[in-house]
Enzyme design. Structure first.
Site, PDB file in Angstrom:
ATOM      1  N   ASP A 171      47.380  -5.013   4.984  1.00 15.36           N
ATOM      2  CA  ASP A 171      46.979  -6.486   5.146  1.00 15.36           C
ATOM      3  C   ASP A 171      45.587  -6.516   4.101  1.00 15.36           C
ATOM      4  OD1 ASP A 171      46.038  -8.824   6.044  1.00 15.36           O
ATOM      5  OD2 ASP A 171      47.073  -8.690   7.963  1.00 15.36           O
ATOM      6  N   HIS A 202      49.625  -8.811   4.456  1.00 17.94           N
ATOM      7  CA  HIS A 202      49.653 -10.056   5.134  1.00 17.94           C
ATOM      8  C   HIS A 202      50.564 -11.108   4.526  1.00 17.94           C
ATOM      9  CE1 HIS A 202      46.837 -12.716   7.707  1.00 17.94           C
ATOM     10  NE2 HIS A 202      47.250 -13.656   6.737  1.00 17.94           N
TER      11      HIS A 202
END
Length: 233
Positions: A171, A202
């Protein structure tokens, strides 16, 4: 399938809109879908529609309404992304939690005061769902790639209902050291389950657009569906 419906604030002094999708038959429970920084856009509405098809009453509150109602942006458009960052920076998260609680209250009323309410959110919405698990009376909570949760761990003792976090290990907005703090800080909380998704970034479970990773999104969403089926029954 759905339409926008006004929700009254907890204070009773204003109203904001929520996208509401109704199931064909009687709802088994309600699910509140919390937006990313891009507003209640087509992707968020589609998520509500999918929950409605599964038999849930689904709400997506317009949380940016105090600054600009009905923000609807595309994560794949660079100018839209910058606009979304601006909206996020102006957003009061504590007020947002109260709006989520007002939506939970409205959903419970629509269920006749008897049904359970789950809350699921993405990105900023994931952070807000974690905060909601600590501060509201929802019945189950699911966080997708929530941001800044390491700074909220001091509240996690207040989580009294089941919560699940989906954490992509690559992420770009949640570095590895933050992920480690999340795991360490939540490992002893019996109400919380964490799932890592190796090598994913993400937004991997976005309903549409370039960020979506199909097999991983389906896997995470099935976990979410199973989780809600268990805890909202």
């Amino acid at each position: 399938m759905g339409s926008f419906t006004p929700i009254t604030t907890l204070e009773g002094d204003a109203q904001f809109d929520a996208y509401v999708a109704q199931p064909e038959g009687e709802a088994m429970a309600a699910i509140i879908v919390i937006q990313e920084i891009f507003g209640v856009n087509e992707g968020i509405r589609r998520k509500c529609d999918s929950w409605a098809k599964a038999g849930y009453l689904a709400y997506a509150p317009d949380l940016f309404w105090r600054e600009k109602p009905h923000v609807e942006l595309d994560a794949d458009v660079p100018d839209d992304f910058q606009l979304a960052i601006g909206h996020m920076q102006k957003f009061n998260q504590d007020r947002g939690i109260r709006d989520i609680e007002a939506t939970i209250k409205a959903a419970r009323a629509a269920l006749g005061g008897k049904g359970k309410v789950g809350v699921v959110g993405y990105c900023l919405g994931g952070r807000l769902v974690f905060m909601s698990a600590c501060r509201t009376d929802g019945d189950a909570f699911v966080v997708y790639y929530g941001v800044g949760i390491d700074g909220l761990l001091g509240e996690q003792h207040a989580i009294g209902k089941p919560a699940m976090l989906h954490i992509p290990t690559r992420d770009g907005f949640v570095p590895a050291e933050v992920q480690q703090k999340m795991h360490e800080g939540l490992k002893d909380n019996r109400h919380v389950t964490l799932h890592d998704y190796e090598g994913l970034d993400h937004g991997f479970a976005a309903e549409m657009g370039n960020r979506r990773v199909e097999d991983a999104a389906q896997h995470a969403d099935q976990r979410t569906a199973d989780f809600f089926a268990e805890h909202l029954a």
